[in-house]
Write a protein that holds these residues in place. Sequence first.
Motif, PDB file in Angstrom:
ATOM      1  N   MET A 143      12.770  19.369 -45.502  1.00 48.45           N
ATOM      2  CA  MET A 143      11.971  18.236 -45.012  1.00 48.45           C
ATOM      3  C   MET A 143      11.227  17.641 -46.207  1.00 48.45           C
ATOM      4  N   LYS A 144      11.744  16.508 -46.661  1.00 45.69           N
ATOM      5  CA  LYS A 144      11.227  15.905 -47.896  1.00 45.69           C
ATOM      6  C   LYS A 144       9.731  15.598 -47.800  1.00 45.69           C
ATOM      7  N   LEU A 145       9.312  15.141 -46.622  1.00 45.66           N
ATOM      8  CA  LEU A 145       7.902  14.810 -46.425  1.00 45.66           C
ATOM      9  C   LEU A 145       6.994  15.997 -46.714  1.00 45.66           C
ATOM     10  N   LEU A 146       7.438  17.182 -46.287  1.00 43.88           N
ATOM     11  CA  LEU A 146       6.629  18.381 -46.513  1.00 43.88           C
ATOM     12  C   LEU A 146       6.633  18.746 -47.999  1.00 43.88           C
ATOM     13  N   GLU A 147       7.796  18.641 -48.633  1.00 43.87           N
ATOM     14  CA  GLU A 147       7.852  18.930 -50.074  1.00 43.87           C
ATOM     15  C   GLU A 147       6.901  18.018 -50.846  1.00 43.87           C
ATOM     16  N   GLU A 148       6.923  16.728 -50.481  1.00 42.74           N
ATOM     17  CA  GLU A 148       6.024  15.766 -51.160  1.00 42.74           C
ATOM     18  C   GLU A 148       4.558  16.131 -50.948  1.00 42.74           C
ATOM     19  N   ARG A 149       4.254  16.511 -49.721  1.00 41.67           N
ATOM     20  CA  ARG A 149       2.857  16.838 -49.391  1.00 41.67           C
ATOM     21  C   ARG A 149       2.402  18.079 -50.159  1.00 41.67           C
ATOM     22  N   ILE A 150       3.321  19.063 -50.269  1.00 37.29           N
ATOM     23  CA  ILE A 150       2.984  20.278 -51.027  1.00 37.29           C
ATOM     24  C   ILE A 150       2.774  19.919 -52.498  1.00 37.29           C
ATOM     25  N   ARG A 151       3.622  19.054 -53.038  1.00 40.33           N
ATOM     26  CA  ARG A 151       3.442  18.626 -54.431  1.00 40.33           C
ATOM     27  C   ARG A 151       2.097  17.943 -54.633  1.00 40.33           C
ATOM     28  N   GLN A 152       1.699  17.133 -53.638  1.00 38.40           N
ATOM     29  CA  GLN A 152       0.444  16.384 -53.764  1.00 38.40           C
ATOM     30  C   GLN A 152      -0.787  17.274 -53.618  1.00 38.40           C
ATOM     31  N   ASP A 209       2.862  17.166 -36.045  1.00 37.06           N
ATOM     32  CA  ASP A 209       3.712  16.528 -35.035  1.00 37.06           C
ATOM     33  C   ASP A 209       5.092  16.214 -35.637  1.00 37.06           C
ATOM     34  N   LYS A 210       5.100  15.801 -36.895  1.00 32.81           N
ATOM     35  CA  LYS A 210       6.388  15.535 -37.564  1.00 32.81           C
ATOM     36  C   LYS A 210       7.152  16.839 -37.797  1.00 32.81           C
ATOM     37  N   MET A 211       6.434  17.900 -38.140  1.00 34.08           N
ATOM     38  CA  MET A 211       7.101  19.197 -38.340  1.00 34.08           C
ATOM     39  C   MET A 211       7.663  19.704 -37.008  1.00 34.08           C
ATOM     40  N   GLY A 212       6.906  19.510 -35.930  1.00 37.25           N
ATOM     41  CA  GLY A 212       7.382  19.939 -34.609  1.00 37.25           C
ATOM     42  C   GLY A 212       8.656  19.211 -34.215  1.00 37.25           C
ATOM     43  N   ALA A 213       8.695  17.905 -34.507  1.00 39.11           N
ATOM     44  CA  ALA A 213       9.888  17.109 -34.206  1.00 39.11           C
ATOM     45  C   ALA A 213      11.079  17.602 -35.027  1.00 39.11           C
ATOM     46  N   GLU A 214      10.832  18.002 -36.270  1.00 41.70           N
ATOM     47  CA  GLU A 214      11.908  18.481 -37.144  1.00 41.70           C
ATOM     48  C   GLU A 214      12.454  19.823 -36.628  1.00 41.70           C
ATOM     49  N   PHE A 215      11.573  20.712 -36.181  1.00 41.18           N
ATOM     50  CA  PHE A 215      12.066  21.972 -35.588  1.00 41.18           C
ATOM     51  C   PHE A 215      12.940  21.676 -34.366  1.00 41.18           C
ATOM     52  N   LYS A 216      12.519  20.720 -33.562  1.00 41.35           N
ATOM     53  CA  LYS A 216      13.298  20.370 -32.373  1.00 41.35           C
ATOM     54  C   LYS A 216      14.665  19.809 -32.774  1.00 41.35           C
ATOM     55  N   GLY A 271      -0.428  30.615 -37.611  1.00 37.51           N
ATOM     56  CA  GLY A 271       0.834  30.163 -37.019  1.00 37.51           C
ATOM     57  C   GLY A 271       0.640  29.341 -35.756  1.00 37.51           C
ATOM     58  N   ILE A 272      -0.517  29.494 -35.119  1.00 33.89           N
ATOM     59  CA  ILE A 272      -0.696  28.929 -33.770  1.00 33.89           C
ATOM     60  C   ILE A 272      -0.584  27.402 -33.761  1.00 33.89           C
ATOM     61  N   GLY A 273      -1.192  26.750 -34.732  1.00 34.01           N
ATOM     62  CA  GLY A 273      -1.216  25.287 -34.723  1.00 34.01           C
ATOM     63  C   GLY A 273       0.176  24.677 -34.712  1.00 34.01           C
ATOM     64  N   ILE A 274       1.018  25.121 -35.646  1.00 34.75           N
ATOM     65  CA  ILE A 274       2.376  24.574 -35.737  1.00 34.75           C
ATOM     66  C   ILE A 274       3.183  24.962 -34.499  1.00 34.75           C
ATOM     67  N   ALA A 275       2.983  26.207 -34.024  1.00 31.06           N
ATOM     68  CA  ALA A 275       3.730  26.669 -32.848  1.00 31.06           C
ATOM     69  C   ALA A 275       3.393  25.830 -31.612  1.00 31.06           C
ATOM     70  N   ILE A 276       2.129  25.477 -31.469  1.00 29.92           N
ATOM     71  CA  ILE A 276       1.699  24.694 -30.311  1.00 29.92           C
ATOM     72  C   ILE A 276       2.350  23.308 -30.312  1.00 29.92           C
ATOM     73  N   ILE A 277       2.347  22.682 -31.461  1.00 29.42           N
ATOM     74  CA  ILE A 277       2.945  21.338 -31.537  1.00 29.42           C
ATOM     75  C   ILE A 277       4.458  21.429 -31.309  1.00 29.42           C
ATOM     76  N   ALA A 278       5.081  22.473 -31.880  1.00 32.14           N
ATOM     77  CA  ALA A 278       6.505  22.665 -31.609  1.00 32.14           C
ATOM     78  C   ALA A 278       6.715  22.874 -30.105  1.00 32.14           C
ATOM     79  N   GLY A 279       5.815  23.623 -29.479  1.00 36.23           N
ATOM     80  CA  GLY A 279       5.910  23.852 -28.036  1.00 36.23           C
ATOM     81  C   GLY A 279       5.934  22.557 -27.241  1.00 36.23           C
ATOM     82  N   LEU A 280       5.141  21.590 -27.688  1.00 36.02           N
ATOM     83  CA  LEU A 280       5.143  20.271 -27.027  1.00 36.02           C
ATOM     84  C   LEU A 280       6.509  19.614 -27.165  1.00 36.02           C
ATOM     85  N   HIS A 281       7.102  19.705 -28.359  1.00 35.45           N
ATOM     86  CA  HIS A 281       8.395  19.060 -28.585  1.00 35.45           C
ATOM     87  C   HIS A 281       9.512  19.738 -27.799  1.00 35.45           C
ATOM     88  N   PHE A 282       9.420  21.075 -27.660  1.00 33.74           N
ATOM     89  CA  PHE A 282      10.442  21.793 -26.897  1.00 33.74           C
ATOM     90  C   PHE A 282      10.116  21.821 -25.404  1.00 33.74           C
TER      91      PHE A 282
END
Lengths: 194, 194
Positions: free
Chosen positions: B1-10, B36-43, B61-72
């Motif tokens: 996920m390029k967006l995440l790589e960019e964000r980590i670089r920044q 929300d974008k990461m959750g969509a990518e997992f989906k 882990g909870i925050g990302i898992a919750i948003i993924a839960g919404l997408h799934f």
Amino acid sequence: MKLLEERIRQEGIVKSGSVLKVDSFINHQMDVLFFDKMGAEFKRLYADAPINKILTIEASGIGIAIIAGLHFGVPVVFAKKSRSSNISDDVYHTVIHSYTHNNDNNVIVSREYLSPEDHLLIIDDFLANGCAMEGLIDLAHQAGATVEGLGIAVEKGFQKGGDKLRQEGYRVESLAIIESMDAATGEIVFREQD
Amino acid sequence: MKLLEERIRQEGIVKSGSVLKVDSFINHQMDVLFFDKMGAEFKRLYADAPINKILTIEASGIGIAIIAGLHFGVPVVFAKKSRSSNISDDVYHTVIHSYTHNNDNNVIVSREYLSPEDHLLIIDDFLANGCAMEGLIDLAHQAGATVEGLGIAVEKGFQKGGDKLRQEGYRVESLAIIESMDAATGEIVFREQD
């Protein structure tokens, strides 16, 4: 929030010692689609407030805070329980007593993530004696942030933490307030709210 | 996920001892709209998998898992770190070693919330040595649940936990994999992914 009261009546288990178990949908298994409704309700209640950040505390507050964050479109900061008593200078620090575990926790937030520009909604799943909320408010004040209000899923009204905070002038919005509950019969009485 | 790589670089800060700080948007202050974008990518990645529950571990882990839960559109269960060594019979239990804190944690999930009917996506913010993932997989297996795959925000590829899990036959989808990083220069090299 009638939906939450109904869900607590259906799935909540009243145990001795003023314990209400809502593990099946709030604080162990988390019903994310139900959280989405709670997040929308917090947004409705605080539609008039200039909230730009949500503050919560690990672990079981994070789920509801994250969904509320989506509804408000703001970042969420969670206060961390520090294992170390060695507290660094780059954090705000408070001590929160846990009646559940009968101990004191060092709780910290990095100074980078709370500032005088912040208008905070403080969110947690439960409010009983109010120790966690008082601790989070203390962290907010150390940072010079404004506490716009508190958002709670389930308030144990009979334990008076919420009423004390209201008397101190804080806005406290609890989606369900339990006036009394009875471990012998399982009966739960909710406080009437508008 | 390029967006995440960019964000980590920044925003990521490389520290000595293979530490990558992403406190500003992942695991202390949480950028919910980015989640929300990461959750969509997992989906998107797991669109073909019959996932009916997400499993994660407290706290970050909870925050990302919750948003993924919404997408799934599925519930999220978080494994709890138990303070007590007194483990009750109504939970699944495993021990997870933390290299960060150099200790062992008793980690539990109530037997009520994992079952042979469950097809799990296991989510966490970081994957390094893989101890947390191995522990969560152990809990899933105790329950007779099926592990459909793992969803990780940031994998430290040079620490081999992810590659070991892949060799064991698990599907591991990491949104960013760090091949190497240098605390002296701050340079981060990501593994090429499709």
